[in-house]
Write a protein that holds these residues in place. Structure first.
Motif, PDB file in Angstrom:
ATOM      1  N   UNK A 101     -12.103   7.213 -12.936  1.00 42.78           N
ATOM      2  CA  UNK A 101     -11.312   5.982 -12.970  1.00 42.78           C
ATOM      3  C   UNK A 101     -10.105   6.147 -12.046  1.00 42.78           C
ATOM      4  N   UNK A 102      -9.880   5.167 -11.199  1.00 41.68           N
ATOM      5  CA  UNK A 102      -8.723   5.215 -10.298  1.00 41.68           C
ATOM      6  C   UNK A 102      -8.919   6.061  -9.052  1.00 41.68           C
ATOM      7  N   UNK A 103     -10.093   6.696  -8.926  1.00 37.42           N
ATOM      8  CA  UNK A 103     -10.343   7.524  -7.731  1.00 37.42           C
ATOM      9  C   UNK A 103     -11.239   6.781  -6.740  1.00 37.42           C
ATOM     10  N   UNK A 104     -10.981   7.018  -5.459  1.00 34.70           N
ATOM     11  CA  UNK A 104     -11.793   6.415  -4.410  1.00 34.70           C
ATOM     12  C   UNK A 104     -11.990   7.444  -3.309  1.00 34.70           C
ATOM     13  N   UNK A 123     -20.492   0.914  -4.179  1.00 32.03           N
ATOM     14  CA  UNK A 123     -20.216   1.475  -2.857  1.00 32.03           C
ATOM     15  C   UNK A 123     -20.261   0.360  -1.827  1.00 32.03           C
ATOM     16  N   UNK A 124     -19.366   0.450  -0.852  1.00 33.72           N
ATOM     17  CA  UNK A 124     -19.398  -0.438   0.301  1.00 33.72           C
ATOM     18  C   UNK A 124     -19.842   0.377   1.495  1.00 33.72           C
ATOM     19  N   UNK A 125     -20.714  -0.207   2.321  1.00 37.68           N
ATOM     20  CA  UNK A 125     -21.290   0.558   3.433  1.00 37.68           C
ATOM     21  C   UNK A 125     -21.233  -0.250   4.722  1.00 37.68           C
ATOM     22  N   UNK A 129     -16.209   3.343  -4.711  1.00 32.81           N
ATOM     23  CA  UNK A 129     -15.199   2.753  -5.604  1.00 32.81           C
ATOM     24  C   UNK A 129     -14.974   3.661  -6.823  1.00 32.81           C
ATOM     25  N   UNK A 130     -13.950   3.377  -7.623  1.00 30.56           N
ATOM     26  CA  UNK A 130     -13.708   4.189  -8.826  1.00 30.56           C
ATOM     27  C   UNK A 130     -14.908   4.164  -9.787  1.00 30.56           C
ATOM     28  N   UNK A 131     -15.014   5.216 -10.588  1.00 32.78           N
ATOM     29  CA  UNK A 131     -16.042   5.341 -11.639  1.00 32.78           C
ATOM     30  C   UNK A 131     -17.458   5.188 -11.097  1.00 32.78           C
ATOM     31  N   UNK A 175     -13.111  11.554   4.265  1.00 30.33           N
ATOM     32  CA  UNK A 175     -11.973  11.175   5.107  1.00 30.33           C
ATOM     33  C   UNK A 175     -10.794  10.773   4.203  1.00 30.33           C
ATOM     34  N   UNK A 176     -10.655   9.478   3.946  1.00 29.34           N
ATOM     35  CA  UNK A 176      -9.543   9.037   3.093  1.00 29.34           C
ATOM     36  C   UNK A 176      -9.954   9.165   1.621  1.00 29.34           C
ATOM     37  N   UNK A 177      -9.108   9.802   0.854  1.00 27.97           N
ATOM     38  CA  UNK A 177      -9.451  10.050  -0.552  1.00 27.97           C
ATOM     39  C   UNK A 177      -8.172   9.972  -1.388  1.00 27.97           C
ATOM     40  N   UNK A 178      -8.302   9.504  -2.615  1.00 30.33           N
ATOM     41  CA  UNK A 178      -7.119   9.394  -3.478  1.00 30.33           C
ATOM     42  C   UNK A 178      -6.544  10.792  -3.753  1.00 30.33           C
ATOM     43  N   UNK A 179      -5.235  10.821  -3.998  1.00 31.27           N
ATOM     44  CA  UNK A 179      -4.541  12.094  -4.210  1.00 31.27           C
ATOM     45  C   UNK A 179      -5.235  12.913  -5.292  1.00 31.27           C
TER      46      UNK A 179
END
Lengths: 144, 226
Positions: A62-65, A109-111, A79-81, A28-32
């Motif tokens: 790094x920096x990606x979600x 990870x958050x669930x 989360x990143x990494x 769904x929502x993802x970093x550019x």
């Protein structure tokens, strides 16, 4: 002629209803720029709308979600990494039953668990441990 | 020698510190908040399990050894940040067919339109920080149902197939109605993001403990958007 008509009707039926087969959830929502999903021997770039399958490995740099919604309405924030293996995911939407097993290799990870966790058949693994999820909200961390 | 001992001690401490943790959080889903449903996590180790079931309770994982459990005073801001990455939760609502009809009546379609519009409002607020062209697409799932009624002479397997087919036809019909609705109302949901499925009589069977019962409550489709 009759066989041809049946074939055409079947083809239209297929086109009329997009297949959900094998899909277990969606990015769904993802970093550019998206994140990486490893499927078998292939590495793919997953953008929003990407359809995940059992066995996929989700990798964030790094920096990606990435936020994922699974068929049973379980939501996951990677989360990143991080590296998460969706080892097993089965969900029968009509019967609302199934099971899942995911492994957090590294990162966090958050669930927010969905229908699967109500049956007590949702499990997570870390490199050392196994966790049984019972309808809850949680974060798993595996330090690199 | 002293340095070696110090190094050994430091390594031993590092070895004891748990590098894997699971932390239970307060619920974030509306239905779970309403029921104060914290749930639980069972940490499996050495043929037994340790359960954590309080918000902000944390288990340091140690493989086959018992986890180190502690209660955090408050939610770690790092966890709040991670949970901000969750996608917007789904919303579901049921819509009823009129008796003898295989399409949703206008009144139910109006309710469905309002349901989709409400979700879009939540979506816009939830993803306000994400540029519009990078926000996730909607996914609509229309699930048809049937009751569990059927002639005694019909086998269980045949009844399951008949009712699954019936519920699939209902869902397919409503999918067509929803595609027309979103097009006419200018609701930004693409037709290829609208799926339909037949859920058959399983929910009705659960309600009636496996009995074959005529039940108007299952002349419905459930629409989920996420």
């Amino acid at each position: 002629m009759r066989k041809f008509s049946i074939f055409v009707a079947a083809l239209f039926a297929l086109l009329a209803q997009p297949a959900l087969a094998d899909e277990i959830g969606r990015v769904k929502n993802v970093t550019a720029g998206g994140i990486e999903v490893i499927r078998g021997d292939s590495k793919m770039r997953a953008q929003s709308g990407f359809r995940l399958m059992e066995g996929d490995i989700v990798v964030t740099g790094a920096g990606q979600r990435v936020g994922i919604t699974f068929l049973d309405n379980t939501r996951m924030a990677v989360a990143p990494s991080s590296r998460v293996i969706i080892s097993r995911y089965r969900y029968d939407r009509a019967r609302e039953t199934g099971e899942s097993l995911m492994r957090v290799d590294r990162g966090a990870v958050g669930v927010d668990s969905g229908n699967l966790s109500r049956s007590g058949r949702m499990q997570f693994q870390t490199p050392t441990s196994t966790l049984g999820v019972r309808g809850t909200t949680f974060v798993i961390e595996v330090d690199g | 020698m002293r340095y070696l001992l110090a190094l050994g001690g430091a390594l031993a401490l590092a070895g004891c510190a748990s590098s894997e943790r699971v932390t239970l959080l307060a619920p974030v889903q509306e239905s779970k908040i309403a029921n104060n449903e914290v749930g639980a996590i069972a940490v499996l180790h050495g043929g037994t399990e340790t359960v954590i079931d309080m918000a902000n309770e944390q288990a340091g994982l140690r493989g086959e050894r018992s986890p180190r459990v502690r209660q955090l005073a408050e939610t770690d801001p790092r966890y709040t940040d991670i949970m901000r990455g969750l996608p917007l939760g789904s919303a579901s609502e049921n819509f009823e067919f009129a008796v003898g009809q295989n399409q949703l009546p206008d009144q139910e379609l109006a309710r469905l339109k309002s349901f989709l519009e409400r979700y879009i409002e939540s979506y816009t607020a939830y993803y306000a920080d994400i540029p519009e062209d990078q926000r996730p697409a909607f996914h609509v799932i229309i699930a048809g149902f049937s009751d569990s009624s059927g002639e005694a002479a019909v086998s269980d397997a045949d009844l399951e197939r008949i009712n699954t087919d019936l519920s699939t036809r209902r869902a397919d019909t409503v999918r067509g109605q929803v595609i027309a609705l979103v097009r006419e109302a200018g609701i930004p949901i693409r037709p290829d993001e609208i799926d339909s499925q037949g859920n058959g009589h399983f929910a009705a069977m659960r309600k009636h403990n496996g009995a074959r019962v005529v039940d108007q409550d299952f002349r419905i489709v459930s629409v989920t958007v996420r």
